[in-house]
Design a protein around this motif. Structure first.
Motif, PDB file in Angstrom:
ATOM      1  N   LEU A 179       4.161   0.435  -4.199  1.00  0.00           N
ATOM      2  CA  LEU A 179       2.866   0.958  -4.620  1.00  0.00           C
ATOM      3  C   LEU A 179       1.836  -0.158  -4.777  1.00  0.00           C
ATOM      4  O   LEU A 179       0.670   0.005  -4.411  1.00  0.00           O
ATOM      5  CB  LEU A 179       3.011   1.713  -5.942  1.00  0.00           C
ATOM      6  CG  LEU A 179       3.484   3.161  -5.863  1.00  0.00           C
ATOM      7  CD1 LEU A 179       3.706   3.719  -7.256  1.00  0.00           C
ATOM      8  CD2 LEU A 179       2.495   4.025  -5.109  1.00  0.00           C
TER       9      LEU A 179
ATOM     10  N   SER B  45      -2.765   5.391  -3.108  1.00  0.00           N
ATOM     11  CA  SER B  45      -1.556   5.125  -2.331  1.00  0.00           C
ATOM     12  C   SER B  45      -1.557   6.033  -1.111  1.00  0.00           C
ATOM     13  O   SER B  45      -1.958   7.200  -1.188  1.00  0.00           O
ATOM     14  CB  SER B  45      -0.299   5.363  -3.168  1.00  0.00           C
ATOM     15  OG  SER B  45      -0.204   6.712  -3.558  1.00  0.00           O
TER      16      SER B  45
ATOM     17  N   ASP C 147       0.842  -0.940  -1.355  1.00  0.00           N
ATOM     18  CA  ASP C 147       0.175   0.225  -0.769  1.00  0.00           C
ATOM     19  C   ASP C 147      -1.267   0.325  -1.254  1.00  0.00           C
ATOM     20  O   ASP C 147      -2.206   0.521  -0.462  1.00  0.00           O
ATOM     21  CB  ASP C 147       0.963   1.477  -1.163  1.00  0.00           C
ATOM     22  CG  ASP C 147       0.638   2.672  -0.284  1.00  0.00           C
ATOM     23  OD1 ASP C 147      -0.311   2.581   0.519  1.00  0.00           O
ATOM     24  OD2 ASP C 147       1.328   3.693  -0.403  1.00  0.00           O
TER      25      ASP C 147
ATOM     26  N   THR D 152       3.672   5.467   0.107  1.00  0.00           N
ATOM     27  CA  THR D 152       4.863   5.424  -0.741  1.00  0.00           C
ATOM     28  C   THR D 152       5.348   6.821  -1.086  1.00  0.00           C
ATOM     29  O   THR D 152       6.561   7.063  -1.191  1.00  0.00           O
ATOM     30  CB  THR D 152       4.563   4.636  -2.026  1.00  0.00           C
ATOM     31  OG1 THR D 152       3.962   3.384  -1.681  1.00  0.00           O
ATOM     32  CG2 THR D 152       5.824   4.383  -2.813  1.00  0.00           C
TER      33      THR D 152
END
Length: 703
Positions: free
Chosen positions: A211, A377, A214, A380
């Motif tokens: 994350l 994000s 991301d 993920t």
């Protein structure tokens, strides 16, 4: 024990019994502080093995004053020694932590560091053993560390509580190289296999790192590809586990690379961009920034692929007949002399199903605690998407959890509930494994929620009482937007089904073309709440087009009225308000006015097209592209309604092509829609959000 071993033990006892540290003791410590040897020098391994065997016999005599010796033994590069030395060393470490638990943290800290990419390079200071008959690879080094960890776990049941924070401590920083990330994560995933007590926390740590990377990827993939031209994206194809220790070459210099990457890191997340910098300086920064983004994308791709590989391998081992064939086969791990030659028993189907279920609920818990509350994000969350495809039960539970959070859990923050609405909309729209029955069930839940909200709103309006809070209406708009999106993708599954008809209902009169729960959408669209103005303009325009093409609803007149109201010089007075209300939905109720509404409402669509090159193989087979459901885009008649043709000019884009930016007429809407994808083939509506408090909820099935 032979005579040489007895002599070593006798000398060691004399050194340990002395109250003062003698020169002989210091010389012994120095023997374990190995220096790089020349090609002609004999290997120190045989003599060191004798000392290790002697220490195993006197481990109970070791005191705090001998800590320098213990630290030297624990720190030595034992994984590069021959097999006989490794066996003796493993046995000694087990005795040490059993007899002297105070050294457990020291030992585990060294083992955790040994799982990193850089540990092999540091072991080279002692040189490679002359007795090696085969080149020493990282795989063998890591196999030996895992063998020792399993051995210690069998001796110390409380080991996981000490090991877990050390594993987090040694996790490579996100700026370190892709090889460093992949190496450590693969080792962590392997620990999960023999230490299930840490599975939840290890997987949460890996997801958290994914994350972080991301969210840091600020540029759209299409923009990155356009800037890079035809240059191929670099992919980390060399397996670091099969690299011979000492032959890493230039790629191993991750520390230097991380410093260079970090020099431009802060510029990527800044919206200011430097303001008055000259054009030449900005031009020089662009290639470096895109190189950094490219590196981060590759890291994220590699991390997610390894997690997908781990999940797929577990699924294949526990349920071979239905295992997915999407994964690239993992390299077989060569058996080391320390491994047992006995084959593993065939997996029990019930145990395999229980393992998959436990792994899914672990992932679902991580989604609830972390992923759902992390905005911007892009990839993920596809870990949950793919895992839900493995079993209809998983998909059903995931949908139930999202519906519960969005519609029922009123104690949740409004932005969390809105995010859940975006997730359920995107999931039902994009997941090929969500069948017609589940689509209709979710749509019915959402429409019933909208009906109750419209009923309450109308009742409050008629009574003259103050309207509800902004957050209350934010959820209404988020759910309405979810219904619009699902309709665009799944309208074919929402048409009237005779099997769903109530056998006791009267049969007189024409039958509706659509499922009965959709009837509320006309009230919703014509309501003073005016969702066609407040929801995402991209979704609104596509819904208007699909709804008109399928003869479900005509929205262009309201869209045009909303467009004209943007130019109104002032708010209408009460008489104008009532008149507008009679025109059904051309203005927004005064309680809903305010610039903060767009900030709260602009939720993202979490399952936008997946474009990471390596890990995308897992998503392609279970993902619904917009091109597969889009209505044929026939040429519009020249005498089409002016509002429709005018809006199409602004918002139309090729749904399978690049990103198009909507050109809003309203300045207030322009800031919010700038840079958002107008096409469903490449939409990313991901505004930044403040951090949210983490809370947990119980998953609920939609069945």
């Amino acid at each position: 024990m032979n005579s040489t071993g007895r002599i070593c033990t006798w000398h060691l006892l004399r050194m340990l019994s002395s109250r003062k540290q003698s020169d002989t003791f210091d010389e012994l410590v120095d023997q374990f502080n190995l220096k790089k040897t020349t090609g002609d020098a004999p290997s120190p391994a045989p003599q060191l093995r004798l000392w290790i065997l002697a220490l195993s016999n006197v481990v109970s005599r070791l005191e705090r004053c001998h800590s320098t010796l213990i630290e030297a033994v624990v720190s030595m590069p034992w994984t590069t020694m021959d097999t006989s030395f490794v066996k003796s060393y493993t046995s000694f470490i087990g005795m040490l932590v059993s007899a002297k638990p105070e050294y457990l943290a020291t030992v585990l800290g060294k083992l955790a560091h040994g799982l990193t990419y850089q540990s092999g390079l540091q072991a080279l200071d002692a040189g490679l053993p002359e007795s090696s008959s085969h080149p020493l690879t990282r795989r063998v080094v890591y196999d030996r560390i895992h063998y020792l960890l399993r051995h210690l776990l069998s001796l110390v049941p409380t080991l996981p509580s000490t090991l877990q924070p050390l594993l987090v401590q040694h996790f490579p920083h996100k700026r370190q190289s892709q090889g460093a990330q992949v190496t450590y994560i693969r080792n962590l995933l392997r620990i999960m296999e023999y230490c299930p007590q840490l599975a939840d926390r290890i997987l949460a740590t890996i997801v958290d790192r994914a994350l972080q990377i991301d969210v840091e990827i600020q540029c759209e993939m299409e923009e990155l590809e356009e800037q890079l031209g035809q240059e191929e994206i670099e992919i980390f194809d060399l397996d670091p586990f099969d690299t011979i220790v000492g032959q890493e070459g230039e790629d191993s210099d991750s520390e230097d690379d991380s410093d260079e990457e970090g020099a431009h890191l802060s510029d990527l997340s800044s919206d200011a961009g430097g303001g008055d910098d000259d054009d030449d300086a900005e031009a020089e920064d662009v290639p470096t920034d895109f190189k950094h983004v490219n590196d981060m994308v590759n890291k994220l791709d590699a991390i997610l692929k390894n997690v997908f590989d781990h999940f797929n391998q577990t699924h294949a081992m526990t349920d071979p007949p239905v295992a997915s064939g999407l994964s690239t086969p993992l390299s077989e791990i060569p058996m080391t002399p320390l491994d047992s030659p006995n084959p593993s028993p065939p997996p029990d189907p019930e145990e395999g199903k229980a393992l998959r279920r436990a792994q899914f609920y672990t992932l679902l818990s991580i989604f609830d605690r972390v992923i759902l509350r992390t905005f911007k994000s892009r990839y993920t969350q596809f870990l949950v998407f793919w895992y839900s495809s493995l079993d209809p039960e998983f998909s059903d539970v995931f949908q139930g959890m999202l519906v519960s959070k969005a519609l029922l859990e009123e104690d949740q923050p409004a932005v969390t509930r809105a995010a859940a609405a975006s997730y359920i909309a995107s999931f039902v729209s994009r997941a090929q494994f969500v069948d017609k029955e589940n689509t209709r069930r979710v749509m019915a839940c959402l429409c019933n929620f909208l009906k109750s909200r419209v009923d309450i709103f109308d009742a409050v309006t008629l009574s003259g009482a103050p309207q509800a809070s902004m957050a209350h209406h934010t959820i209404f708009y988020a759910v309405t937007q979810a219904v619009f999106l699902i309709f665009c993708f799944r309208w074919r599954d929402l048409m009237y089904d005779p099997e769903d008809a109530d056998e006791h209902a009267p049969t007189n009169g024409p039958t509706s073309k659509w499922m009965s729960e959709l009837d509320v959408l006309q009230r919703v669209v014509l309501s003073e709440l005016n969702p066609l103005k407040m929801c995402s303009s991209n979704v609104v325009m596509q819904f208007a087009k699909v709804a008109h093409s399928t003869d479900f609803l005509y929205c262009y007149s309201i869209i045009e009225s909303n467009k004209r109201s943007d130019y109104a010089p002032s708010q209408p007075n009460d008489s104008q308000q009532n008149s507008a209300s009679r025109l059904r939905g051309l203005v927004i109720h005064p309680a809903l006015a305010g610039s903060s509404m767009h900030t709260e409402l602009n939720t993202f669509f979490p399952f936008d097209p997946y474009k990471l090159p390596r890990s995308s193989a897992y998503i392609q087979g279970v993902y619904r592209e917009w091109s597969s459901v889009a209505i044929d885009d026939d040429d519009e008649d020249e005498d089409e309604d002016e509002a429709e043709s005018d809006d199409e000019e602004h918002y139309h884009a090729s749904f399978d092509g690049g990103i198009a930016v909507p050109q809003s007429s309203s300045p207030s809407r322009g800031d919010d829609t700038d840079g958002l994808g107008a096409s469903f083939g490449g939409m990313s509506i991901s505004p930044a959000r403040p951090g949210l408090a983490v809370s947990r909820s119980v998953a609920m099935s939609v069945s």
